[in-house]
Design a protein around this motif. Structure first.
Motif, PDB file in Angstrom:
ATOM      1  N   PRO A 170       8.908  15.181  34.503  1.00  0.00           N
ATOM      2  CA  PRO A 170       8.134  15.879  33.466  1.00  0.00           C
ATOM      3  C   PRO A 170       8.468  15.404  32.052  1.00  0.00           C
ATOM      4  O   PRO A 170       7.581  15.352  31.187  1.00  0.00           O
ATOM      5  CB  PRO A 170       8.520  17.354  33.671  1.00  0.00           C
ATOM      6  N   GLU A 171       9.739  15.057  31.810  1.00  0.00           N
ATOM      7  CA  GLU A 171      10.121  14.513  30.498  1.00  0.00           C
ATOM      8  C   GLU A 171       9.434  13.166  30.266  1.00  0.00           C
ATOM      9  O   GLU A 171       8.998  12.860  29.155  1.00  0.00           O
ATOM     10  CB  GLU A 171      11.646  14.344  30.428  1.00  0.00           C
ATOM     11  N   TYR A 172       9.354  12.366  31.305  1.00  0.00           N
ATOM     12  CA  TYR A 172       8.688  11.069  31.239  1.00  0.00           C
ATOM     13  C   TYR A 172       7.209  11.250  30.902  1.00  0.00           C
ATOM     14  O   TYR A 172       6.658  10.532  30.059  1.00  0.00           O
ATOM     15  CB  TYR A 172       8.852  10.364  32.583  1.00  0.00           C
ATOM     16  N   ASN A 173       6.565  12.225  31.531  1.00  0.00           N
ATOM     17  CA  ASN A 173       5.152  12.482  31.266  1.00  0.00           C
ATOM     18  C   ASN A 173       4.927  12.986  29.839  1.00  0.00           C
ATOM     19  O   ASN A 173       3.906  12.676  29.219  1.00  0.00           O
ATOM     20  CB  ASN A 173       4.606  13.481  32.280  1.00  0.00           C
ATOM     21  N   ILE A 180       6.729  12.057  27.284  1.00  0.00           N
ATOM     22  CA  ILE A 180       6.840  10.854  26.452  1.00  0.00           C
ATOM     23  C   ILE A 180       5.510  10.100  26.443  1.00  0.00           C
ATOM     24  O   ILE A 180       5.044   9.645  25.395  1.00  0.00           O
ATOM     25  CB  ILE A 180       7.975   9.951  26.973  1.00  0.00           C
ATOM     26  N   LYS A 181       4.901   9.984  27.614  1.00  0.00           N
ATOM     27  CA  LYS A 181       3.614   9.283  27.698  1.00  0.00           C
ATOM     28  C   LYS A 181       2.574   9.963  26.818  1.00  0.00           C
ATOM     29  O   LYS A 181       1.803   9.296  26.112  1.00  0.00           O
ATOM     30  CB  LYS A 181       3.131   9.243  29.146  1.00  0.00           C
ATOM     31  N   ASN A 206      -0.681  10.028  21.657  1.00  0.00           N
ATOM     32  CA  ASN A 206      -1.136  10.747  20.471  1.00  0.00           C
ATOM     33  C   ASN A 206      -0.655  10.109  19.173  1.00  0.00           C
ATOM     34  O   ASN A 206      -1.012  10.575  18.085  1.00  0.00           O
ATOM     35  CB  ASN A 206      -0.660  12.197  20.525  1.00  0.00           C
ATOM     36  N   SER A 207       0.132   9.049  19.272  1.00  0.00           N
ATOM     37  CA  SER A 207       0.675   8.412  18.081  1.00  0.00           C
ATOM     38  C   SER A 207      -0.389   7.543  17.398  1.00  0.00           C
ATOM     39  O   SER A 207      -1.181   6.878  18.072  1.00  0.00           O
ATOM     40  CB  SER A 207       1.883   7.549  18.458  1.00  0.00           C
ATOM     41  N   VAL A 256      10.102   5.812  23.732  1.00  0.00           N
ATOM     42  CA  VAL A 256       9.789   4.531  24.363  1.00  0.00           C
ATOM     43  C   VAL A 256       9.377   4.797  25.804  1.00  0.00           C
ATOM     44  O   VAL A 256       9.936   5.659  26.479  1.00  0.00           O
ATOM     45  CB  VAL A 256      10.996   3.561  24.303  1.00  0.00           C
ATOM     46  N   LEU A 257       8.369   4.073  26.246  1.00  0.00           N
ATOM     47  CA  LEU A 257       7.841   4.225  27.598  1.00  0.00           C
ATOM     48  C   LEU A 257       7.864   2.872  28.295  1.00  0.00           C
ATOM     49  O   LEU A 257       7.312   1.899  27.781  1.00  0.00           O
ATOM     50  CB  LEU A 257       6.405   4.757  27.544  1.00  0.00           C
ATOM     51  N   PHE A 258       8.499   2.814  29.468  1.00  0.00           N
ATOM     52  CA  PHE A 258       8.543   1.586  30.255  1.00  0.00           C
ATOM     53  C   PHE A 258       7.743   1.763  31.538  1.00  0.00           C
ATOM     54  O   PHE A 258       7.771   2.828  32.160  1.00  0.00           O
ATOM     55  CB  PHE A 258       9.981   1.229  30.635  1.00  0.00           C
ATOM     56  N   VAL A 259       7.040   0.708  31.928  1.00  0.00           N
ATOM     57  CA  VAL A 259       6.439   0.644  33.257  1.00  0.00           C
ATOM     58  C   VAL A 259       6.617  -0.779  33.779  1.00  0.00           C
ATOM     59  O   VAL A 259       6.728  -1.728  33.004  1.00  0.00           O
ATOM     60  CB  VAL A 259       4.939   1.019  33.283  1.00  0.00           C
TER      61      VAL A 259
END
Length: 290
Positions: free
Chosen positions: A56-59, A61-62, A67-68, A96-99
């Motif tokens: 949920p924390e990851y979601n 962040i996404k 929204n940025s 920061v978001l990694f995939v």
């Protein structure tokens, strides 16, 4: 699930993704301290359990990144079962978001930012970005490195490199305190100067490819003049990728989709917490206890 407490689970996850220890090293360290009977497969399952808990924390962040008004994006190769995948990093000031995905294509941006992201993307010159959006700020660090390389290799490029640096200084010194009228005038001036520079470089066979880069992306190099809150380089994203790159060198290759998901989630959440000045151990225990 299992008999390991939240404190130990938090320690294991942080030993893996902050201390950069392989599974077998974590087993050796913890079993040396107390006879827990841990195995590498146990460590994998613990990190998987932790990743599910912090998902949920990851979601969140996404959603914050979507929204940025501006994001910084970069990608680098990563091995999964010995095959080349792509590690993407999408960065803003406090997240920061990694995939990790098989392809370096527009569909990844659709997944991460949504099909209609209206903000400005700071990026390199990879064609995927221009196919996704026209609101781009091309990275000046990439451009100047390439120009410097040409100047070292070809005498004909030295004066052009110096002129390009002068243009960059004009772009980089713009602030939000400058009037919109002044910034619009500077924008038009820089576009014309870049066109003239590309035209002059095109007269040299060894510089024609670079001249095409300047001509084809000229508007995207000057977006920050109109929107000064955007940085002139993509260094923020490159810095964010350093930690995953170090981890990649240590582990060599991920084994499966489970490893991909664990890595994406935990690296994103831990690095975001650190960017926000939070204690990762305390935050992780909080989430695991909830």
């Amino acid at each position: 699930e299992g008999n390991l407490g939240n404190n130990l689970q938090a320690q294991i996850a942080l030993m893996k993704y902050e201390d950069r220890l392989p599974h077998r090293k974590i087993v050796q360290t913890l079993n040396r301290q107390c006879p827990l009977g841990l195995t590498p497969s146990t460590i994998l399952e613990v990190t998987n359990r932790v990743a599910k808990k912090v998902a949920p924390e990851y979601n969140k962040i996404k959603q914050v990144i979507r929204n940025s008004p501006n994001v910084y994006s970069d990608e680098t190769g990563h091995k999964v079962q010995g095959r080349k995948y792509w590690l993407w990093g999408i960065v803003i000031k406090l997240a920061v978001l990694f995939v990790i995905r098989k392809r370096r294509c527009r569909e990844v941006l659709d997944e991460l930012l949504g099909e209609k992201y209206n903000g400005i993307i700071s990026c390199d010159g990879w064609s995927t970005y221009s196919s996704y959006s026209n609101n781009l700020q091309r990275c000046w660090a990439h451009l100047l490195r390439e120009a410097e390389y040409l100047a070292e290799k070809h005498e004909s490029a030295k004066l052009f490199y110096a002129e390009l640096k002068e243009i960059y200084l004009m772009v980089d010194k713009v602030t939000e305190e400058d009037s919109l009228e002044m910034r619009k005038e500077l924008y038009e001036k820089c576009i014309l100067q870049m066109e003239r520079l590309a035209l002059k470089m095109n007269a040299y066979a060894e510089l024609r490819k670079f001249a095409g880069t300047l001509k084809n992306g000229k508007e995207h190099f000057f977006t920050r003049i109109l929107h000064p809150f955007v940085e002139s380089t993509n260094n923020r994203a490159e810095r964010a990728l350093r930690e995953p790159i170090v981890q990649r060198k240590i582990i060599g290759t991920l084994r499966n989709e489970k490893g991909i998901k664990i890595t994406e989630v935990l690296l994103s959440v831990f690095m975001t917490w650190r960017m926000r000045g939070l204690n990762t151990y305390d935050e992780l225990r909080r989430v695991l206890s909830s």
